[in-house]
Design a protein around this motif. Sequence first.
Motif, short mmCIF file in Angstrom:
data_model
loop_
_atom_site.label_atom_id
_atom_site.label_comp_id
_atom_site.label_asym_id
_atom_site.label_seq_id
_atom_site.Cartn_x
_atom_site.Cartn_y
_atom_site.Cartn_z
N VAL A 1 22.59 64.10 -57.19
CA VAL A 1 23.27 63.41 -58.10
C VAL A 1 24.69 63.90 -58.37
N GLY A 2 25.02 65.07 -58.23
CA GLY A 2 26.20 65.33 -58.35
C GLY A 2 27.34 64.74 -57.19
N CYS A 3 26.54 64.97 -55.94
CA CYS A 3 27.43 64.51 -54.70
C CYS A 3 27.80 63.14 -54.83
N ALA A 4 26.51 62.32 -55.24
CA ALA A 4 26.63 60.93 -55.27
C ALA A 4 27.59 60.67 -56.56
N MET A 5 27.78 61.19 -57.64
CA MET A 5 28.48 60.96 -58.95
C MET A 5 30.03 61.33 -58.40
N GLY A 6 30.27 62.34 -57.64
CA GLY A 6 31.60 62.66 -57.07
C GLY A 6 32.16 61.56 -56.25
N ALA A 7 31.35 61.12 -55.26
CA ALA A 7 31.86 60.00 -54.36
C ALA A 7 32.25 58.78 -55.25
N TYR A 8 31.52 58.26 -56.22
CA TYR A 8 31.60 57.24 -56.99
C TYR A 8 33.17 57.45 -57.68
N GLU A 9 33.23 58.58 -58.37
CA GLU A 9 34.42 58.89 -59.25
C GLU A 9 35.68 58.74 -58.31
N TYR A 10 35.48 59.37 -56.99
CA TYR A 10 36.75 59.37 -56.21
C TYR A 10 36.95 57.84 -55.65
N ALA A 11 35.78 57.05 -55.17
CA ALA A 11 35.99 55.74 -54.81
C ALA A 11 36.41 54.81 -56.06
N ALA B 1 17.97 60.56 -50.93
CA ALA B 1 18.07 59.18 -50.31
C ALA B 1 19.29 58.43 -50.96
N LYS B 2 19.35 58.32 -52.46
CA LYS B 2 20.36 57.50 -52.94
C LYS B 2 21.69 58.04 -52.81
N CYS B 3 21.72 59.49 -52.71
CA CYS B 3 22.94 59.94 -52.52
C CYS B 3 23.50 59.48 -51.24
N ARG B 4 22.88 59.62 -50.10
CA ARG B 4 23.16 59.30 -49.03
C ARG B 4 23.56 57.87 -48.74
N GLU B 5 23.05 56.93 -49.57
CA GLU B 5 23.42 55.64 -49.58
C GLU B 5 24.85 55.44 -50.34
N THR B 6 24.75 56.25 -51.53
CA THR B 6 26.13 56.05 -52.27
C THR B 6 27.15 56.61 -51.58
N VAL B 7 27.19 57.88 -50.86
CA VAL B 7 28.31 58.41 -50.17
C VAL B 7 28.95 57.35 -48.92
N ALA B 8 27.94 56.68 -48.39
CA ALA B 8 28.22 55.68 -47.52
C ALA B 8 29.04 54.59 -47.89
N LEU B 9 28.61 54.23 -49.22
CA LEU B 9 29.44 53.05 -49.89
C LEU B 9 30.71 53.83 -50.16
N ALA B 10 30.81 54.89 -50.65
CA ALA B 10 32.12 55.25 -51.13
C ALA B 10 33.07 55.31 -49.92
N ARG B 11 32.35 55.81 -48.81
CA ARG B 11 33.21 56.08 -47.57
C ARG B 11 33.85 54.62 -47.19
N GLU B 12 32.78 53.63 -47.11
CA GLU B 12 33.21 52.34 -46.76
C GLU B 12 34.12 51.70 -47.71
N SER B 13 34.22 52.09 -48.89
CA SER B 13 35.20 51.27 -49.76
C SER B 13 36.49 51.90 -49.42
N LEU B 14 36.77 52.99 -48.98
CA LEU B 14 38.03 53.62 -48.89
C LEU B 14 38.58 53.23 -47.41
N GLY B 15 37.85 52.37 -46.71
CA GLY B 15 38.47 51.72 -45.54
C GLY B 15 38.76 53.21 -44.53
N GLY B 16 39.69 53.14 -43.69
CA GLY B 16 39.86 54.44 -42.70
C GLY B 16 40.23 55.32 -43.51
N ASN B 17 40.67 55.29 -44.63
CA ASN B 17 41.09 56.60 -45.36
C ASN B 17 39.83 57.23 -45.98
N GLY B 18 38.65 56.56 -45.62
CA GLY B 18 37.47 57.41 -46.05
C GLY B 18 36.96 58.34 -45.11
N VAL B 19 37.67 58.48 -43.91
CA VAL B 19 37.35 59.61 -43.09
C VAL B 19 38.30 60.76 -43.01
#
Length: 395
Positions: free
Chosen positions: A262-272, A336-354
Amino acid sequence: MSRQRSAITTGDFYDWFSTLPNVVNEDRLRLRRFMSEEWEPQANGFWERAEFPRAYLIARMKELDLLRDVYTPVRAPMATVGDGLLSMEFARVDPSLATFFGVHAGLCMGSIALCGSVEQQEEWLPRMRSWDVMGAFGLTEPDVGSGVARGLTTTCRREGDTWILNGQKKWIGNATWCDIVVIWARDEADQQVKGFIVRTSLPGYSADMMQGKIAQRTVHNGLITLRDVRVAERDRLQEAHSFADTQRVLVTARCGTAWQGVGCAMGAYEYALRYAGERTQFGKPIAGFQLVQNMLVKMLGNVTAMIGLALRASELQDRLGPRDELSALAKQFCAAKCRETVALARESLGGNGVLLEYHVARLFADAEAIYSYEGSNEINTMIVGRAITGHSAFV
């Protein structure tokens, strides 16, 4: 900031946490301030260097006093909920710290609280609550992970009032610097699994830091080697007689791992979300683009559902006691949903996501560890499957 706006920007869209007693929220909010204001600015550096600032963190944990009510003789009515919220707040900024905390306070202290004698609990738990003694939990082995129930190869052999331990443990968080490790070993005499409080100063104990991790690099995982380590009978967990007792510890702690997701996904959402409001393309913030909003809404939906599942599982554990299938579903779904969420967050940042600079890349990598430990996705799926069908799919 209005209450509703605050809930949106922090990932608590349904305002779940306002339903909890103030006493449960107080520690969570104190930890949130520490993680956001003090730890976040330096988290990437420690992660990149694979450096764990042990003395600094233990000193700050003492000041925060987060464990004063953990595994006390009279357990708090919402202890599982409270512990889970702390795991969430650690993982929201840095899952490595959630592992450091969970190994010490959940797995090691939990082993002593659930499987130790009253004398062992009185000897160790107060010092662990005050962070004066640090612990680890040694179950996984180099060649045995998911199959550890039947395949445990570390052995113990009794000689008078002493036990001789031999074998190796792998992936053991905190093992390279802690004071004690709870080691699970198979008795050569009766083939049952027994637990031991092993002082890391004992001759024959060694722990080498694992290298090359791409997830949770800040926390140090060790490869423990036990060569004829002699452990006194008084340090054998007196109420651990088989792997069923080991399982009691794992089931109790598993809700905390769900909260890490939950926390890892929440943080990714907040940063995104923050990034979407600041990043401009084609003359306007990308937050105004439909596809970016679609990703943000998917992330928020996942986080909202994850909070509900983890919170309810924790409430039921506090009320009914640990139930294997309940904690397994929470861990399986949230990881499983955390994994999905952080992938969406990474994608939403484009190249800066890495880039570590934006924090999402670190959470993206760290989520892989959450997905794998405390029972893999497949193992937890089969635990729940067995409960709902009455048929075991385990080999």
